[in-house]
Motif scaffolding. Structure first.
Motif, PDB file in Angstrom:
ATOM      1  N   CYS A   1       0.837  -1.198   0.000  1.00  0.00           N
ATOM      2  CA  CYS A   1       0.000   0.000   0.000  1.00  0.00           C
ATOM      3  C   CYS A   1       0.872   1.248   0.000  1.00  0.00           C
ATOM      4  O   CYS A   1       1.779   1.381   0.837  1.00  0.00           O
TER       5      CYS A   1
ATOM      6  N   ALA B   1      -0.019   4.348   0.767  1.00  0.00           N
ATOM      7  CA  ALA B   1      -0.261   5.172   1.955  1.00  0.00           C
ATOM      8  C   ALA B   1       0.551   4.666   3.138  1.00  0.00           C
ATOM      9  O   ALA B   1       1.066   5.454   3.939  1.00  0.00           O
ATOM     10  N   CYS B   2       0.674   3.348   3.263  1.00  0.00           N
ATOM     11  CA  CYS B   2       1.434   2.771   4.376  1.00  0.00           C
ATOM     12  C   CYS B   2       2.934   3.024   4.238  1.00  0.00           C
ATOM     13  O   CYS B   2       3.669   2.944   5.223  1.00  0.00           O
TER      14      CYS B   2
ATOM     15  N   TYR C   1       2.457  -2.515   4.608  1.00  0.00           N
ATOM     16  CA  TYR C   1       1.036  -2.853   4.667  1.00  0.00           C
ATOM     17  C   TYR C   1       0.612  -2.964   6.126  1.00  0.00           C
ATOM     18  O   TYR C   1       0.855  -3.968   6.782  1.00  0.00           O
ATOM     19  N   ASP C   2       0.003  -1.891   6.611  1.00  0.00           N
ATOM     20  CA  ASP C   2      -0.495  -1.828   7.982  1.00  0.00           C
ATOM     21  C   ASP C   2      -1.965  -2.230   7.977  1.00  0.00           C
ATOM     22  O   ASP C   2      -2.783  -1.584   7.319  1.00  0.00           O
TER      23      ASP C   2
ATOM     24  N   ASP D   1      -4.247  -1.774   9.919  1.00  0.00           N
ATOM     25  CA  ASP D   1      -5.170  -0.771  10.449  1.00  0.00           C
ATOM     26  C   ASP D   1      -5.281   0.471   9.569  1.00  0.00           C
ATOM     27  O   ASP D   1      -5.969   1.426   9.930  1.00  0.00           O
ATOM     28  N   CYS D   2      -4.616   0.477   8.428  1.00  0.00           N
ATOM     29  CA  CYS D   2      -4.637   1.655   7.552  1.00  0.00           C
ATOM     30  C   CYS D   2      -6.046   1.872   7.002  1.00  0.00           C
ATOM     31  O   CYS D   2      -6.623   0.975   6.385  1.00  0.00           O
TER      32      CYS D   2
ATOM     33  N   GLU E   1      -6.955   3.485   4.487  1.00  0.00           N
ATOM     34  CA  GLU E   1      -6.981   3.527   3.028  1.00  0.00           C
ATOM     35  C   GLU E   1      -7.229   2.155   2.410  1.00  0.00           C
ATOM     36  O   GLU E   1      -7.418   2.040   1.202  1.00  0.00           O
ATOM     37  N   HIS E   2      -7.208   1.099   3.233  1.00  0.00           N
ATOM     38  CA  HIS E   2      -7.480  -0.244   2.713  1.00  0.00           C
ATOM     39  C   HIS E   2      -8.971  -0.540   2.662  1.00  0.00           C
ATOM     40  O   HIS E   2      -9.355  -1.669   2.352  1.00  0.00           O
TER      41      HIS E   2
END
Length: 377
Positions: free
Chosen positions: A153, A155-156, A242-243, A245-246, A248-249
């Motif tokens: 991701c 954002a991550c 890849y978090d 808790d993000c 954006e997912h």
């Protein structure tokens, strides 16, 4: 050695390219030469003289007549292959590309020059469950990365400084002028060719999930390709982020359909959604931009009401003679992100609210969330 790529899959693929500058020119040209026949090109800019030294599809006439980049690339791609279908969106990826359009794609390729634009592409692709390929160039350096929902991701991958810089946006022309003022050569056609080629290569691999699964093809997903032309070095580094808790997912599913179009008024839309969902209380959310109304009071007691999507107000204030010179802080503002029966402008169309055609509406009906793809027309 026989290639693992299928020409039939390549020809049938639907690929969106966001950004039609130096990198976008190379990507679009390579896609057509490789046999891709369904392309959507997205860009909001016009051709300038500074584009000509690094953009293979543009000419001096295009720059002097300020032709839109998307119109020029569509024309030149058709000249390369008359069978290619090129749809264009002359607009901003943040506001003018509906999620329904992204859902039709097999892969999205980002050829943009700001963190914010990458962030938006990533958000759209995560919501739609589609992979995307990012490219970045600067001088004689360039990078390419692949992002796949559930695996990697963008954002991550942003650190604290990256998150702070999200809102900064500078078009290619601005970057070129800044570099010229500093006495350095701007982005070169050489590095655009290298990175654009890698991006197309990785995009075509993503059309072959079975081959990737068994290892006959290897993807850049979770890694970064880095090219340094100054010292002639190339390396591939691990780059997975890849978090779980993000936010954006957030995958928008399931996605249903509605008969609404961007020409439907708010009043009509709410009534139709009540009928389609069998609900008593219905609202929909503006997820790309807020809608605002401003009231300005001038010294002569005249009142001027401005009703526009938030991003358009500043331009309107500068262009309207009645409001020219009035700072935004001098306007009384109301902001709307949730549109329901209390919205004071029911005769506005969804287009006037800033909703792009073929978007997916986030609808709240009797306390439940629904995602509904609008009709294109």
């Amino acid at each position: 050695m026989k290639s693992s790529l299928s020409q039939d899959r390549i020809a049938a693929a639907h690929i969106m390219v966001v950004g039609c500058g130096a990198l976008g020119n190379e990507v679009l040209k390579n896609l057509v030469l490789m046999g891709v026949q369904h392309i959507i090109a997205v860009d909001f800019d016009v051709v300038e003289m500074g584009n000509l030294t690094r953009s293979v599809l543009f000419t001096k006439t295009d720059a002097t007549t300020h032709r839109r980049k998307v119109d020029v690339v569509a024309e030149r791609l058709k000249a390369l292959n008359p069978d290619v279908q090129v749809e264009t969106v002359c607009g901003d990826i943040t506001y003018d590309v509906g999620l329904g359009l992204v859902r039709q794609m097999d892969v999205v390729i980002g050829c943009v020059d700001s963190r914010w634009a990458r962030f938006v592409i990533n958000r759209l692709c995560m919501r739609a469950g589609k992979p995307w390929v990012d490219g970045g160039i600067d001088g004689l350096e360039g990078t390419a990365r692949v992002f796949v929902p559930g695996k990697n991701c963008y954002a991550c991958s942003l650190g604290p400084e990256g998150l702070k810089d999200l809102a900064r946006r500078m078009p290619c022309s601005g970057i070129i002028r800044r570099q010229e003022q500093a006495g350095s050569a701007p982005t070169t056609s050489i590095v655009a060719s290298v990175i654009g080629a890698v991006q197309v290569q990785e995009a075509l691999k993503l059309l072959h999930p079975e081959e990737l699964e068994v290892g006959s093809l290897t993807s850049l997903c979770g890694r970064m390709f880095y090219y340094d032309g100054e010292h002639l070095s190339v390396r591939v580094a691990d780059f997975t982020a890849y978090d779980e808790d993000c936010p954006e997912h957030d995958r928008w599913e399931p996605i249903g359909h509605t008969s609404l179009t961007v020409q439907t008024t708010v009043k009509e839309a709410l009534a139709q959604l009540v009928g389609e969902l069998g609900a008593d209380d219905v609202a929909f959310h503006l997820t790309n931009d807020c809608y605002v109304d401003y009231v300005s009071e001038r010294a002569n007691d005249q009142r001027t009401t401005v009703m526009l999507p938030g991003r358009e107000v500043e331009t309107f204030v500068e262009q309207d003679a009645r409001l020219r010179g009035v700072p935004l802080s001098g306007l009384y503002q109301h902001e709307y992100r949730r549109i329901d029966r209390t919205f004071p402008y029911p005769e506005l169309t969804l287009d006037q609210l800033g909703i792009p055609r073929h978007d997916v509406l986030h609808v709240e009906a009797d306390g439940k969330d629904f995602y509904l793809e609008m009709k294109e027309r």
